[in-house]
Scaffold this active site. Structure first.
Site, PDB file in Angstrom:
ATOM      1  N   SER A   1       0.842  -1.187   0.000  1.00 24.01           N
ATOM      2  CA  SER A   1       0.000   0.000   0.000  1.00 24.01           C
ATOM      3  C   SER A   1       0.887   1.251   0.000  1.00 24.01           C
ATOM      4  O   SER A   1       1.711   1.410  -0.904  1.00 24.01           O
ATOM      5  CB  SER A   1      -0.956  -0.040   1.197  1.00 24.01           C
ATOM      6  OG  SER A   1      -2.050   0.815   1.012  1.00 24.01           O
TER       7      SER A   1
ATOM      8  N   HIS B   1      -7.574  -6.309   0.537  1.00 21.71           N
ATOM      9  CA  HIS B   1      -6.399  -5.427   0.522  1.00 21.71           C
ATOM     10  C   HIS B   1      -5.300  -5.936   1.446  1.00 21.71           C
ATOM     11  O   HIS B   1      -4.109  -5.745   1.166  1.00 21.71           O
ATOM     12  CB  HIS B   1      -6.829  -4.008   0.931  1.00 21.71           C
ATOM     13  CG  HIS B   1      -5.725  -2.996   0.842  1.00 21.71           C
ATOM     14  ND1 HIS B   1      -5.146  -2.621  -0.349  1.00 21.71           N
ATOM     15  CD2 HIS B   1      -5.097  -2.276   1.814  1.00 21.71           C
ATOM     16  CE1 HIS B   1      -4.205  -1.718  -0.118  1.00 21.71           C
ATOM     17  NE2 HIS B   1      -4.161  -1.479   1.181  1.00 21.71           N
TER      18      HIS B   1
END
Length: 263
Positions: free
Chosen positions: A101, A234
């Site tokens: 990320s 995610h």
């Protein structure tokens, strides 16, 4: 103009880098960068999955855990600048970079700085759960905390409990909001094209265009490029840790810089 830092490489390394299993004579090092709001401790378990002579270095951003009293970084570039100085003490061995990320963007910026510098460039770049720099939209002019919190919730960038539990909010939210603000403000109009290999990862539960987004990382290197999706959201890398680390090791071996089977 900002005054040049007088902090030594040793001091910078001590503040920014954590070594869960120090190795006195590593063949190579894997530097791991956390997501927005994340900490170095999230990679501690990776050390046991690596061969003995691959040393894991986990990055600790300011504003959390043992750096709670320090102000959070204001931009992805600011973190990258500090990390290049901190990693100088470990550049005597090949460095591989992994970032998830926000950490993927920082890892890219670190790689670009290392390749542009006088020392050795990175041996390889692994990015996870993030767009390539040239795929980012222009930043919003106003990024107040309400907008950042809404973006964070919608994107699933953290556990929803962070927002619901008062004690967690007080402890975690300042660093999380600062990190997400840095991500939402990030913009690379003309991204540097790297020479090192790049592999992009993501969870399978993302948007339908994720494969194209991952493949776009290949446009940022003249070296080998690949991408892979793992089952999950995610934060797929937590339940899929063993598979992910194994994939990273295999690619390091295939690139020819590391003989994983003999380390």
């Amino acid at each position: 103009m900002t005054a040049p830092s007088t902090e030594s490489s040793f001091d910078a390394s001590a503040r920014w880098l954590r070594r869960p299993r120090p190795c006195h004579d590593p063949a190579t090092r894997l530097v791991c960068l956390p997501h927005a709001g994340g900490t170095a401790s999230e990679y501690a378990s990776w050390a046991a999955r690596l061969p003995a002579r691959i040393e894991l270095i986990a990055v600790q951003y300011p504003g959390r855990q043992d750096r709670l009293a320090e102000p959070c970084a204001r931009s992805v570039q600011e973190i990258a600048d500090a990390l290049v100085a901190a990693l100088a003490a470990y550049a005597d061995r090949p460095l591989y970079l992994f970032g998830h990320s926000m950490g993927g963007l920082v890892a890219y910026e670190v790689a670009a700085r290392l390749e542009a510098g006088a020392g050795p460039g990175p041996a390889g770049l692994f990015v996870s759960g993030t767009l390539a720099p040239h795929r980012f939209l222009p930043p919003r002019e106003v990024l107040d905390n309400a907008i950042i919190e809404a973006e964070t919730r919608a994107a699933g960038w953290t556990d929803p409990m962070v927002f619901e539990h008062p004690e967690l909010r007080e402890l975690v939210l300042p660093a999380l909001l600062a990190d997400v603000r840095a991500v939402l403000s990030y913009r690379r109009r003309d991204p540097a094209r790297l020479r090192c290999p790049i592999v992009a990862y993501a969870g399978s539960d993302g948007p339908a265009d994720v494969p194209a987004q991952l493949a776009s990382w290949g446009e940022l290197t003249s070296g080998p490029a690949a991408w892979r999706r793992f089952d999950g959201d995610h934060f797929y890398l937590q339940p899929r840790e063993a598979e992910l680390v194994a994939d990273i090791l295999t690619r390091m071996s295939n690139w020819g810089n590391v003989s994983v089977g003999h380390l």
